[in-house]
Design a protein around this motif. Structure first.
Motif, PDB file in Angstrom:
ATOM      1  N   HIS A   1       6.245  -7.997   8.603  1.00  0.00           N
ATOM      2  CA  HIS A   1       5.714  -6.888   9.782  1.00  0.00           C
ATOM      3  C   HIS A   1       4.694  -8.064  10.772  1.00  0.00           C
ATOM      4  O   HIS A   1       4.460  -7.835  11.727  1.00  0.00           O
ATOM      5  CB  HIS A   1       4.583  -5.972   9.255  1.00  0.00           C
ATOM      6  CG  HIS A   1       5.987  -4.862   9.068  1.00  0.00           C
ATOM      7  ND1 HIS A   1       5.585  -3.906   9.300  1.00  0.00           N
ATOM      8  CD2 HIS A   1       6.482  -4.830   7.357  1.00  0.00           C
ATOM      9  CE1 HIS A   1       6.431  -2.941   8.851  1.00  0.00           C
ATOM     10  NE2 HIS A   1       6.648  -3.193   8.092  1.00  0.00           N
TER      11      HIS A   1
ATOM     12  N   ARG B   1      -9.822  -6.255   3.881  1.00  0.00           N
ATOM     13  CA  ARG B   1      -9.790  -7.386   3.648  1.00  0.00           C
ATOM     14  C   ARG B   1     -11.566  -8.431   2.714  1.00  0.00           C
ATOM     15  O   ARG B   1     -11.762  -9.978   2.905  1.00  0.00           O
ATOM     16  CB  ARG B   1      -8.577  -8.456   3.603  1.00  0.00           C
ATOM     17  CG  ARG B   1      -7.680  -7.578   4.333  1.00  0.00           C
ATOM     18  CD  ARG B   1      -6.340  -8.794   4.907  1.00  0.00           C
ATOM     19  NE  ARG B   1      -5.540  -7.735   4.730  1.00  0.00           N
ATOM     20  CZ  ARG B   1      -4.527  -8.455   5.835  1.00  0.00           C
ATOM     21  NH1 ARG B   1      -4.345  -9.801   6.631  1.00  0.00           N
ATOM     22  NH2 ARG B   1      -3.777  -7.725   6.235  1.00  0.00           N
TER      23      ARG B   1
ATOM     24  N   ASP C   1       7.557  -5.986   3.834  1.00  0.00           N
ATOM     25  CA  ASP C   1       5.928  -7.500   4.043  1.00  0.00           C
ATOM     26  C   ASP C   1       5.796  -8.007   3.497  1.00  0.00           C
ATOM     27  O   ASP C   1       6.061  -8.378   2.659  1.00  0.00           O
ATOM     28  CB  ASP C   1       4.580  -6.286   4.514  1.00  0.00           C
ATOM     29  CG  ASP C   1       4.184  -6.942   6.040  1.00  0.00           C
ATOM     30  OD1 ASP C   1       5.194  -7.872   7.191  1.00  0.00           O
ATOM     31  OD2 ASP C   1       3.411  -6.845   6.007  1.00  0.00           O
TER      32      ASP C   1
ATOM     33  N   HIS D   1       4.152  -9.018   1.150  1.00  0.00           N
ATOM     34  CA  HIS D   1       2.975  -9.545   0.188  1.00  0.00           C
ATOM     35  C   HIS D   1       4.626  -9.076  -1.057  1.00  0.00           C
ATOM     36  O   HIS D   1       4.209  -9.793  -2.163  1.00  0.00           O
ATOM     37  CB  HIS D   1       2.543  -7.793  -0.742  1.00  0.00           C
ATOM     38  CG  HIS D   1       1.724  -6.991   0.740  1.00  0.00           C
ATOM     39  ND1 HIS D   1       1.245  -6.812   1.927  1.00  0.00           N
ATOM     40  CD2 HIS D   1       0.130  -8.169   1.036  1.00  0.00           C
ATOM     41  CE1 HIS D   1       1.059  -6.532   2.942  1.00  0.00           C
ATOM     42  NE2 HIS D   1       0.046  -7.231   1.657  1.00  0.00           N
TER      43      HIS D   1
ATOM     44  N   TRP E   1      -1.000 -15.053   4.259  1.00  0.00           N
ATOM     45  CA  TRP E   1      -1.325 -14.640   5.758  1.00  0.00           C
ATOM     46  C   TRP E   1      -1.674 -15.328   6.776  1.00  0.00           C
ATOM     47  O   TRP E   1      -1.145 -15.638   8.204  1.00  0.00           O
ATOM     48  CB  TRP E   1      -2.798 -13.581   5.434  1.00  0.00           C
ATOM     49  CG  TRP E   1      -2.783 -12.734   6.732  1.00  0.00           C
ATOM     50  CD1 TRP E   1      -3.941 -13.237   7.308  1.00  0.00           C
ATOM     51  CD2 TRP E   1      -2.257 -12.096   7.085  1.00  0.00           C
ATOM     52  NE1 TRP E   1      -4.063 -12.566   9.066  1.00  0.00           N
ATOM     53  CE2 TRP E   1      -3.629 -11.524   8.509  1.00  0.00           C
ATOM     54  CE3 TRP E   1      -1.071 -10.988   7.421  1.00  0.00           C
ATOM     55  CZ2 TRP E   1      -2.947 -10.788   9.315  1.00  0.00           C
ATOM     56  CZ3 TRP E   1      -1.527  -9.954   7.830  1.00  0.00           C
ATOM     57  CH2 TRP E   1      -1.837 -10.122   9.258  1.00  0.00           C
TER      58      TRP E   1
ATOM     59  N   ARG F   1      -8.880  -4.837  13.635  1.00  0.00           N
ATOM     60  CA  ARG F   1      -8.975  -4.684  12.393  1.00  0.00           C
ATOM     61  C   ARG F   1      -9.864  -6.112  12.661  1.00  0.00           C
ATOM     62  O   ARG F   1      -9.749  -7.489  13.200  1.00  0.00           O
ATOM     63  CB  ARG F   1      -8.106  -5.225  10.715  1.00  0.00           C
ATOM     64  CG  ARG F   1      -7.767  -4.194  10.534  1.00  0.00           C
ATOM     65  CD  ARG F   1      -6.724  -4.111   9.337  1.00  0.00           C
ATOM     66  NE  ARG F   1      -5.821  -4.964  10.119  1.00  0.00           N
ATOM     67  CZ  ARG F   1      -5.626  -6.391  10.048  1.00  0.00           C
ATOM     68  NH1 ARG F   1      -6.726  -7.106   8.457  1.00  0.00           N
ATOM     69  NH2 ARG F   1      -4.489  -7.368  10.004  1.00  0.00           N
TER      70      ARG F   1
ATOM     71  N   ARG G   1       1.027  -1.158  -0.032  1.00  0.00           N
ATOM     72  CA  ARG G   1       0.050  -0.394   0.251  1.00  0.00           C
ATOM     73  C   ARG G   1       0.291   1.331  -0.003  1.00  0.00           C
ATOM     74  O   ARG G   1       1.705   1.743   0.970  1.00  0.00           O
ATOM     75  CB  ARG G   1      -0.786   0.381   1.290  1.00  0.00           C
ATOM     76  CG  ARG G   1      -1.989  -0.865   1.408  1.00  0.00           C
ATOM     77  CD  ARG G   1      -3.184  -0.603   2.575  1.00  0.00           C
ATOM     78  NE  ARG G   1      -3.688  -1.861   2.673  1.00  0.00           N
ATOM     79  CZ  ARG G   1      -5.485  -1.381   1.760  1.00  0.00           C
ATOM     80  NH1 ARG G   1      -5.628  -1.125   0.629  1.00  0.00           N
ATOM     81  NH2 ARG G   1      -5.919  -2.695   1.326  1.00  0.00           N
TER      82      ARG G   1
HETATM   83  C1  G6P Z   1      -0.821  -6.003   9.032  1.00  0.00           C
HETATM   84  C2  G6P Z   1      -0.433  -6.212   7.299  1.00  0.00           C
HETATM   85  C3  G6P Z   1       0.469  -4.524   6.479  1.00  0.00           C
HETATM   86  C4  G6P Z   1      -1.451  -4.437   6.313  1.00  0.00           C
HETATM   87  C5  G6P Z   1      -2.398  -4.229   7.189  1.00  0.00           C
HETATM   88  C6  G6P Z   1      -3.130  -4.353   6.551  1.00  0.00           C
HETATM   89  O1  G6P Z   1      -0.619  -5.445   9.262  1.00  0.00           O
HETATM   90  O2  G6P Z   1       1.161  -6.434   8.322  1.00  0.00           O
HETATM   91  O3  G6P Z   1       1.046  -4.827   5.968  1.00  0.00           O
HETATM   92  O4  G6P Z   1      -1.041  -3.200   5.478  1.00  0.00           O
HETATM   93  O5  G6P Z   1      -2.602  -5.839   8.424  1.00  0.00           O
HETATM   94  O6  G6P Z   1      -4.255  -5.198   5.782  1.00  0.00           O
HETATM   95  P1  G6P Z   1      -4.631  -4.507   4.595  1.00  0.00           P
HETATM   96  O7  G6P Z   1      -4.534  -5.612   3.927  1.00  0.00           O
HETATM   97  O8  G6P Z   1      -6.035  -3.546   4.893  1.00  0.00           O
HETATM   98  O9  G6P Z   1      -3.558  -3.826   3.911  1.00  0.00           O
END
Ligand code: G6P
Length: 489
Positions: free
Chosen positions: A181, A327, A157, A159, A105, A289, A19
């Motif tokens: 992370h 997500r 991270d 990704h 994940w 989240r 992101r």
């Molecule tokens: C975790 C991951 C991050 C991610 C965040 C939010 O902390 O380590 O890389 O940005 O979650 O998730 P999202 O899928 O919305 O980017």
């Protein structure tokens, strides 16, 4: 002299993450709008920015038509020093929802999901892997457009685990850092991944690989030994013709952002309103989240057990649970959402009355100032993650409890449990134990709360996000300088 040492002319930092720190949207006039987001990484890098100019490379977030890409790229670069990576919605879906968030994940959080999803799709389908690889290639190409010799590249991270090797192939003597992370799982879990070798080899092309905790680093090293047969020491791994250094860099938050917000009259007013609203009751707070790794159902069931076993808390304790949608295209997240709503309904139905809802469930994000007000009035904060790379909610709560000395109930499976010794540590799978911890937290004496809070506060205010970023970047630069000296010798 600052934490980064003297500056080397010509060194820039290229930060790469899935992101971007800006959200890109097309407005009604067909123009592209950019909205800066104040995420953790952004504030962590603020200090580094004074030392290095930096450019941020990341996914544009949605599909951008070919004819718009050039102008969008130019504007983003000029206004925000950001470089977009463009992916079609089709590829982005398979990469982000598919391989990243439905394969890596869950596995990295010790949640191996069924091999077949409800629509008959295969979990490890090669099309997810191909999309992941393709997306990582796209990132490499975007970086090549802006790379200048001497730049340090810092990849973030899960990704982008193939990216270090893709960059190494293109620029032999580039300096690359990689930070994970999330947790890195034990080798017995990691080995499930069909593409386990390729993912590891992707990361091992980095010069410095960072983790939040000692355990994650240890797991990574033992995976390198057991799966790739490489030689590893606590310092890192010998891989091909280079040494991949491994380091532990626990991330933190930006305390000043919270201190400033707490001082705002509007936040204090909001806090008073909340206090009046919950007068005569103790407030337990959850901020997550809506992700299955956060153990929200565990927390709800423990609260239910508390009300059943300790009727004295009926009408006298409220659990405010913020559950930020996340997500939402991924099946497991949809399932979790309906399961959570059902649980909240059941518990509120069972213990509620016309005047009392035991659980206040907020299924949306809350703005920063409201969040700070909530943190400041909560008597207890409950983090019940079943696995969590770090968990910064635990840090944020501590920052907002300078005066009140609220109690932090913290899962032993969150990375932050390794550092926050002033928390009440729990195993969230043991619902009875978690319920007892909630009771103990609600009943803690002022002296006990104060002692715990002092310890926590000291840690959170010294181990900040800026400290994290500066430690990583200064070590990366050190390695770059050593390599250059070796080349020049
Ligand atoms: C975790 C991951 C991050 C991610 C965040 C939010 O902390 O380590 O890389 O940005 O979650 O998730 P999202 O899928 O919305 O980017």
């Amino acid at each position: 002299e600052n934490g980064l040492g003297g500056s080397t002319p010509g060194r820039r930092l290229l930060v790469v993450s899935n992101r971007l720190p800006v959200t890109i949207n097309k407005n009604n006039d067909g123009q592209w709008d950019f909205k800066m987001s104040a995420g953790g990484l952004v504030s962590a890098l603020a200090g580094v920015k004074n030392e290095f100019p930096f450019v941020w490379v990341g996914w544009s977030g949605s599909e951008v038509p070919d004819e718009d890409q050039d102008s969008l790229r130019t504007e983003l670069r000029a206004q925000h020093e950001c470089v977009p990576v463009f992916l079609s919605d089709f590829d982005a879906h398979l990469y982000y929802n598919g391989f990243c968030n439905d394969v890596l994940w869950p596995l990295f959080h010790y949640v191996p999901l069924p091999i077949v999803s409800s629509d008959g799709e295969r979990k490890f389908d090669v099309k997810y892997w191909e999309a992941y690889s393709k997306a990582n290639h796209r990132f490499a190409e975007a970086i090549m457009q802006v790379y200048e010799p001497g730049d340090l590249i810092w990849v973030q991270d899960y990704h982008l685990m193939l990216l270090p090797s893709l960059l190494r192939k293109r620029i032999r003597d580039v300096t690359i850092g990689f930070f994970l992370h999330t947790p890195f799982p034990s080798s017995e879990v990691y080995r499930i991944l069909p593409m386990r070798n390729k993912v590891l080899q992707g990361v091992l092309a980095a010069d410095l690989i960072g983790f939040h905790t000692y355990d994650y680093a240890r797991h990574f090293l033992s995976v390198c030994t057991r799966i790739l047969g490489l030689e590893a020491s606590p310092k890192g791994v010998d891989y091909k013709d280079h040494f991949a250094h491994v380091g532990i860099f626990p991330i933190g938050i930006d305390p000043t952002a919270f201190i400033r917000a707490l001082d705002l009259p509007s936040v204090q007013e909001r806090a008073s309103e909340l206090q009046a609203k919950f007068a005569g009751k103790k407030v337990l707070l959850g901020v997550d989240r809506l992700d299955y790794i956060k153990g929200v159902p565990h927390k709800l069931m423990a609260f239910e057990t508390l009300l059943a076993r300790h009727p004295e808390w009926n009408e006298r304790a409220v659990l405010v649970q913020i559950a930020v949608p996340s997500r939402t295209e991924v099946e497991e997240y949809k399932k979790l959402s309906s399961q959570t709503h059902e649980l909240v309904g059941r518990i509120n139905g069972k213990f509620g009355s016309v005047d009392y809802s035991p659980i206040v469930f907020i299924n949306q994000s809350v703005n920063f100032h409201d969040l700070v007000a909530l943190y400041s009035v909560a008597d207890v904060c409950v983090v019940s993650s079943i696995r969590d790379g770090m968990n910064l909610v635990s840090y944020e709560y501590v920052m907002c409890q300078r005066e009140r000395h609220g109690v932090l109930v913290l899962s032993e499976f969150a990375g932050s449990a390794q550092s926050l010794s002033g928390a009440l540590r729990v195993n969230p799978w043991n619902i009875e134990e978690l319920a007892t911890a909630l009771h103990d937290a609600l009943s803690a004496s002022p002296r006990e709360r104060q002692l715990k809070q002092q310890k926590l506060y000291r840690y959170v205010t010294t181990h900040t996000a800026a400290f994290w970023a500066q430690s990583f970047v200064s070590e990366l630069r050190e390695l770059a300088n050593l390599e250059r000296e070796a080349r020049d010798a």
